[in-house]
Design a protein around this motif. Structure first.
Motif, PDB file in Angstrom:
ATOM      1  N   UNK A 298       0.847  -1.193   0.000  1.00  0.00           N
ATOM      2  CA  UNK A 298       0.000   0.000   0.000  1.00  0.00           C
ATOM      3  C   UNK A 298       0.885   1.245   0.000  1.00  0.00           C
ATOM      4  N   UNK A 299       0.234   2.413   0.079  1.00  0.00           N
ATOM      5  CA  UNK A 299       0.946   3.687   0.151  1.00  0.00           C
ATOM      6  C   UNK A 299       0.628   4.348   1.487  1.00  0.00           C
ATOM      7  N   UNK A 300       1.570   5.092   2.071  1.00  0.00           N
ATOM      8  CA  UNK A 300       1.291   5.719   3.372  1.00  0.00           C
ATOM      9  C   UNK A 300       0.201   6.776   3.305  1.00  0.00           C
ATOM     10  N   UNK A 301       0.068   7.435   2.142  1.00  0.00           N
ATOM     11  CA  UNK A 301      -0.965   8.459   1.967  1.00  0.00           C
ATOM     12  C   UNK A 301      -1.757   8.122   0.709  1.00  0.00           C
ATOM     13  N   UNK A 302      -3.063   8.182   0.818  1.00  0.00           N
ATOM     14  CA  UNK A 302      -3.932   7.850  -0.305  1.00  0.00           C
ATOM     15  C   UNK A 302      -5.038   8.881  -0.417  1.00  0.00           C
ATOM     16  N   UNK A 303      -5.634   8.951  -1.612  1.00  0.00           N
ATOM     17  CA  UNK A 303      -6.733   9.875  -1.856  1.00  0.00           C
ATOM     18  C   UNK A 303      -7.539   9.446  -3.055  1.00  0.00           C
ATOM     19  N   UNK A 307      -5.846  15.699  -6.035  1.00  0.00           N
ATOM     20  CA  UNK A 307      -5.959  16.814  -5.094  1.00  0.00           C
ATOM     21  C   UNK A 307      -6.123  16.300  -3.660  1.00  0.00           C
ATOM     22  N   UNK A 308      -6.948  15.278  -3.471  1.00  0.00           N
ATOM     23  CA  UNK A 308      -7.107  14.700  -2.130  1.00  0.00           C
ATOM     24  C   UNK A 308      -5.803  14.057  -1.668  1.00  0.00           C
ATOM     25  N   UNK A 309      -5.094  13.432  -2.607  1.00  0.00           N
ATOM     26  CA  UNK A 309      -3.827  12.791  -2.258  1.00  0.00           C
ATOM     27  C   UNK A 309      -2.801  13.823  -1.797  1.00  0.00           C
ATOM     28  N   UNK A 314       0.236  16.769   2.299  1.00  0.00           N
ATOM     29  CA  UNK A 314       0.580  18.071   2.868  1.00  0.00           C
ATOM     30  C   UNK A 314       0.315  18.152   4.359  1.00  0.00           C
ATOM     31  N   UNK A 315      -0.766  17.519   4.830  1.00  0.00           N
ATOM     32  CA  UNK A 315      -1.055  17.524   6.266  1.00  0.00           C
ATOM     33  C   UNK A 315      -0.040  16.678   7.019  1.00  0.00           C
ATOM     34  N   UNK A 316       0.477  15.625   6.369  1.00  0.00           N
ATOM     35  CA  UNK A 316       1.496  14.783   7.000  1.00  0.00           C
ATOM     36  C   UNK A 316       0.976  13.897   8.096  1.00  0.00           C
TER      37      UNK A 316
END
Length: 448
Positions: A298-303, A307-309, A314-316
């Motif tokens: 998987x990926x640590x950040x998803x969206x 733009x959601x990604x 950006x929020x981290x």
């Protein structure tokens, strides 16, 4: 070839005079089947010749046919004639072309064979017309060529040769041959991840390649599994320097101004639109996302969209790596994926990390994933050999009919070959079976 396959009949309306306010009754008529004597009267010229077109020529045709002027006649399947698709041997300079290995936004990648050294190569074929339609396409290619000419490391793809074809407006980048892409291997593996033992092997090589690039003042900016290749001896190669940036060798800073990598692998400072950012720390973040993807699937950040990604990156804020990875790997991932670039350790500190220093063992039931791309086989056979065989040992039989093809399929389904038939390699039936099995897409034809 039977001329009844395709025949254009002249428009009968051309012989009519100018008639006004005349109503015609549309009737469906069954035309009698014509014989070859009807098609070719004694006073007619020689029969029409047939020009066979391959797939590229068909795409280049600009057909604008008036369907009202065409009559289609029913043809018996026994009269349809096919021709096997030949593997036309093509050479570019001293290199013999093979099949397509992959395709990206910039162009196709094909296998090549050096006719002098007999070394397998890979070539990236770029069309100038296509590059002009991509933002900064030509500049990125020129930057990649300039960088690869000076980079020499076992974990960085080597540029062997650059060829130009001014007539066709093509550019050929001849590189080392690799048999697998990490992204393709992940997609075909269970859980879309590697065992930690295998991920450790690739990650340590990635650190070696990144350390060399940074020592040369080169920021890759697009570290991801899709840009990491493998050779036959499991050597990892960093490739695709289209968005890479070479820093000033006399500058004490690694400041970059433009981030052009893949969104899922961009650090928070780029996602938040920072005007400047640290090039070394952005590569470390991308390497951390790559390690996370290789070990979890998987990926640590998803969206839901880009733009959601980028907003999530950006929020981290993320839940952190799963505890099943172990304390050592979780600690390494948290350091590399820290939202503050100043808190991310440099490469020489990453090398001293406990997980990097210790090779994880293979867990019970885990298996190593073999290097393989989408278009390669398990044995990594060369795709150039069939073209050479066709050129020097072309098959004598070139055409076959629909009836012969159906008979061959029926015989294959209803009969089991005996050992004697399999050993008789010179028999006509065996040659015919092998020939039929090699037939690919059937080319189109047109009458000229």
């Amino acid at each position: 070839m039977d001329p009844r396959m395709c025949r254009k009949v002249s428009n009968s309306s051309d012989s009519l005079g100018e008639v006004e306010d005349v109503e015609y009754e549309a009737r469906e008529e069954v035309l009698p089947q014509e014989s070859e004597e009807d098609l070719y009267p004694p006073c007619s010229p020689e029969p029409l010749s047939v020009t066979w077109l391959d797939d590229d020529q068909i795409e280049d045709l600009d057909l604008n046919l008036d369907q009202t002027n065409l009559f289609f006649h029913r043809v018996d399947s026994a009269d349809i004639i096919y021709r096997s698709k030949k593997k036309k041997c093509k050479m570019v300079g001293k290199y013999v072309m093979g099949d397509i290995l992959g395709e990206g936004s910039y162009g196709k990648v094909k296998e090549m064979l050096d006719s002098e050294t007999l070394c397998r190569r890979a070539v990236k074929i770029l069309k100038k017309r296509k590059l002009r339609r991509i933002a900064n396409g030509e500049q990125n290619v020129q930057r990649e060529i300039q960088l690869l000419r000076i980079l020499r490391h076992k974990n960085v793809i080597e540029l062997v040769d650059v060829l130009y074809n001014d007539e066709k407006q093509k550019m050929y980048l001849v590189m080392e041959f690799c048999v697998g892409v990490l992204q393709d291997m992940l997609e075909s593996s269970p859980g879309k991840k590697f065992p930690q033992h295998q991920a450790h092997q690739y990650f340590t090589q990635l650190l070696d390649g990144m350390e060399y690039l940074h020592s040369q003042g080169v920021i890759h900016k697009d570290i991801k599994p899709g840009n990491l290749l493998l050779t036959l001896d499991q050597t990892l190669k960093i490739t695709d320097f289209g968005v890479a940036e070479a820093l000033d060798m006399f500058s004490a800073e690694d400041t970059c101004y433009v981030g052009q990598g893949s969104p899922a692998f961009q650090p928070p400072e780029i996602a938040n639109g920072a005007e400047t950012f640290s090039g070394y720390k952005s590569d470390i973040w991308s390497a951390g996302v790559t390690l996370y993807n290789m070990t979890t699937g998987r990926y640590p950040f998803e969206g839901d969209n880009v733009f959601r990604l980028l907003e999530a990156i950006g929020r981290g804020s993320w839940a952190g790596p799963p505890a099943s990875l172990g304390a050592a790997l979780c600690s390494l991932l948290r350091l590399m994926l820290h939202s503050d670039p100043r808190r991310r350790p440099p490469l020489h500190e990453l090398r001293r990390h406990k997980w990097v220093q210790t090779v994880p063992p293979l867990e019970p039931g885990e298996k190593m994933i073999s290097p393989r791309s989408r278009r390669s086989d398990e044995l990594h056979n060369s795709t150039v050999l069939p073209y050479l065989v066709e050129r020097h040992y072309a098959s004598a039989q070139e055409y076959f009919t629909e009836r012969e093809l159906r008979q061959e399929l029926e015989e294959r389904e209803s009969r089991t070959l005996s050992t004697a038939e399999l050993s008789d390699g010179d028999s006509a039936s065996q040659r015919k079976r092998r020939w039929h099995s090699a037939c690919g897409r059937l080319p189109a034809c047109r009458l000229t």
